[in-house]
Design a protein around this motif. Structure first.
Motif, short mmCIF file in Angstrom:
data_model
loop_
_atom_site.label_atom_id
_atom_site.label_comp_id
_atom_site.label_asym_id
_atom_site.label_seq_id
_atom_site.Cartn_x
_atom_site.Cartn_y
_atom_site.Cartn_z
N THR A 22 0.82 -1.22 0.00
CA THR A 22 0.00 0.00 0.00
C THR A 22 0.86 1.27 0.00
O THR A 22 0.33 2.37 -0.15
N GLN A 23 2.18 1.09 0.18
CA GLN A 23 3.09 2.23 0.22
C GLN A 23 3.87 2.33 -1.09
O GLN A 23 4.16 1.33 -1.73
N GLU A 24 4.23 3.56 -1.47
CA GLU A 24 5.06 3.75 -2.63
C GLU A 24 6.46 3.17 -2.41
O GLU A 24 7.02 3.28 -1.32
N ALA A 25 6.99 2.57 -3.45
CA ALA A 25 8.40 2.21 -3.47
C ALA A 25 9.15 3.34 -4.19
O ALA A 25 8.58 4.02 -5.05
N LEU A 26 10.39 3.51 -3.86
CA LEU A 26 11.25 4.51 -4.48
C LEU A 26 12.43 3.80 -5.12
O LEU A 26 13.05 2.92 -4.51
N VAL A 27 12.74 4.17 -6.37
CA VAL A 27 13.94 3.64 -7.04
C VAL A 27 14.78 4.83 -7.46
O VAL A 27 14.30 5.75 -8.13
N VAL A 28 16.05 4.81 -7.06
CA VAL A 28 16.97 5.92 -7.34
C VAL A 28 18.01 5.44 -8.36
O VAL A 28 18.71 4.45 -8.12
N PHE A 29 18.10 6.15 -9.48
CA PHE A 29 19.07 5.84 -10.52
C PHE A 29 20.12 6.95 -10.54
O PHE A 29 19.80 8.10 -10.81
N GLN A 30 21.36 6.57 -10.26
CA GLN A 30 22.45 7.53 -10.19
C GLN A 30 23.21 7.57 -11.51
O GLN A 30 23.74 6.56 -11.96
N GLY A 31 23.26 8.74 -12.12
CA GLY A 31 24.03 8.93 -13.34
C GLY A 31 25.43 9.42 -13.03
O GLY A 31 25.96 9.18 -11.94
N PRO A 32 26.06 10.14 -13.95
CA PRO A 32 27.41 10.66 -13.71
C PRO A 32 27.46 11.54 -12.47
O PRO A 32 26.52 12.30 -12.19
N GLU A 33 28.55 11.45 -11.71
CA GLU A 33 28.73 12.30 -10.53
C GLU A 33 30.22 12.52 -10.31
O GLU A 33 31.03 11.63 -10.50
N THR A 34 30.56 13.76 -9.91
CA THR A 34 31.96 14.10 -9.69
C THR A 34 32.08 15.23 -8.68
O THR A 34 31.19 16.08 -8.56
N TYR A 35 33.18 15.24 -7.97
CA TYR A 35 33.55 16.35 -7.09
C TYR A 35 34.01 17.52 -7.97
O TYR A 35 34.69 17.34 -8.99
N ILE A 36 33.63 18.73 -7.56
CA ILE A 36 34.02 19.94 -8.28
C ILE A 36 34.85 20.82 -7.34
O ILE A 36 34.35 21.31 -6.33
N THR A 37 36.12 21.01 -7.69
CA THR A 37 36.98 21.86 -6.87
C THR A 37 36.80 23.33 -7.24
O THR A 37 36.70 23.67 -8.44
N PRO A 38 36.79 24.23 -6.26
CA PRO A 38 36.68 25.66 -6.56
C PRO A 38 37.90 26.19 -7.31
O PRO A 38 37.85 27.29 -7.86
N SER A 39 38.97 25.42 -7.34
CA SER A 39 40.17 25.85 -8.08
C SER A 39 39.90 26.01 -9.56
O SER A 39 40.67 26.69 -10.27
N TRP A 40 38.83 25.37 -10.07
CA TRP A 40 38.50 25.46 -11.49
C TRP A 40 37.72 26.73 -11.84
O TRP A 40 37.56 27.06 -13.00
#
Length: 215
Positions: A71-89
């Motif tokens: 009776t409850q919703e299921a959640l599915v999470v799909f993770q695409g590209p991910e990266t840390y971004i340094t402020p030096s850029w």
């Protein structure tokens, strides 16, 4: 999901493309054992009446399919590209220094009621579709039919199918759209110098979303 307007991605075709490119979704359910989460590879089918249908299978020994409250919703999470971004850029670092690190990512969350499919024919179709999606690009693709039929039948007894008709889907592409053009260009250049595939994929997203913001 927290959704600042400039990061929202509401195009269903774009959302579906991420799911198909990154089919290992995190299945999250609520039930008798509380919140449970397991990474599961999904097959996405288009639907004439909604945002799509997700199909997968779990080991019969995995208690999540028994514990999940239908009776409850299921959640599915799909993770695409991910990266840390340094402020030096950022060009802004050289201009005034008022910058901080962040993380870029693309993600899709899909919700809907979970239905159990404990039927050998359904399971065979689901496994075949999932296998074909991954094997077709290979030079010598493997097919489920390559394995002996009695062996496949025995394996099917050890799994249970799940189906989620998506009732709500959200996409979030946090790829430096909120930065000035000079900062976006710096992020893209920095990512491309990193050399790894994940950074290059993120650089492509930064460039694409930066270009669309100028149109």
């Amino acid at each position: 999901m927290y959704q600042p307007p400039h990061f929202r991605e509401d195009d269903l075709a774009v959302q579906h493309a991420l799911i198909r490119a990154h089919p290992l979704g995190l299945l999250v359910t609520l039930g008798s054992a509380g919140i449970e989460a397991n990474p599961i590879p999904f097959v996405l089918e288009a639907s004439a009446s909604g945002p799509g249908i997700l199909k997968a299978h779990l080991s019969r020994a995995n208690p999540q399919w028994r514990n999940a409250d239908p009776t409850q919703e299921a959640l599915v999470v799909f993770q695409g590209p991910e990266t840390y971004i340094t402020p030096s850029w950022y060009a802004a670092k050289r201009e005034h220094g008022k910058v901080v690190p962040t993380w870029n990512y693309a993600i899709v969350q899909a919700r809907g009621r979970l239905t159990i499919r404990d039927d050998p024919d359904w399971l065979l179709q689901q496994i075949g579709a999932m296998t074909d999606a991954q094997e077709t690009p290979r030079p010598e693709p493997w097919a489920v039919s390559d394995a002996p039929a009695p062996f496949v039948a025995a394996q099917l007894k050890g799994i249970v199918g799940i189906e989620i008709e998506i009732t709500r889907i959200e996409g979030k592409w946090k790829v430096s759209q909120n930065r000035a053009e000079a900062d976006r260009l710096g992020v893209s250049a920095g990512l491309r110098l990193s050399g790894d595939d994940a950074s290059h994929r993120m650089a492509d997203l930064v460039d694409a979303r930066g270009a669309s913001s100028r149109e």
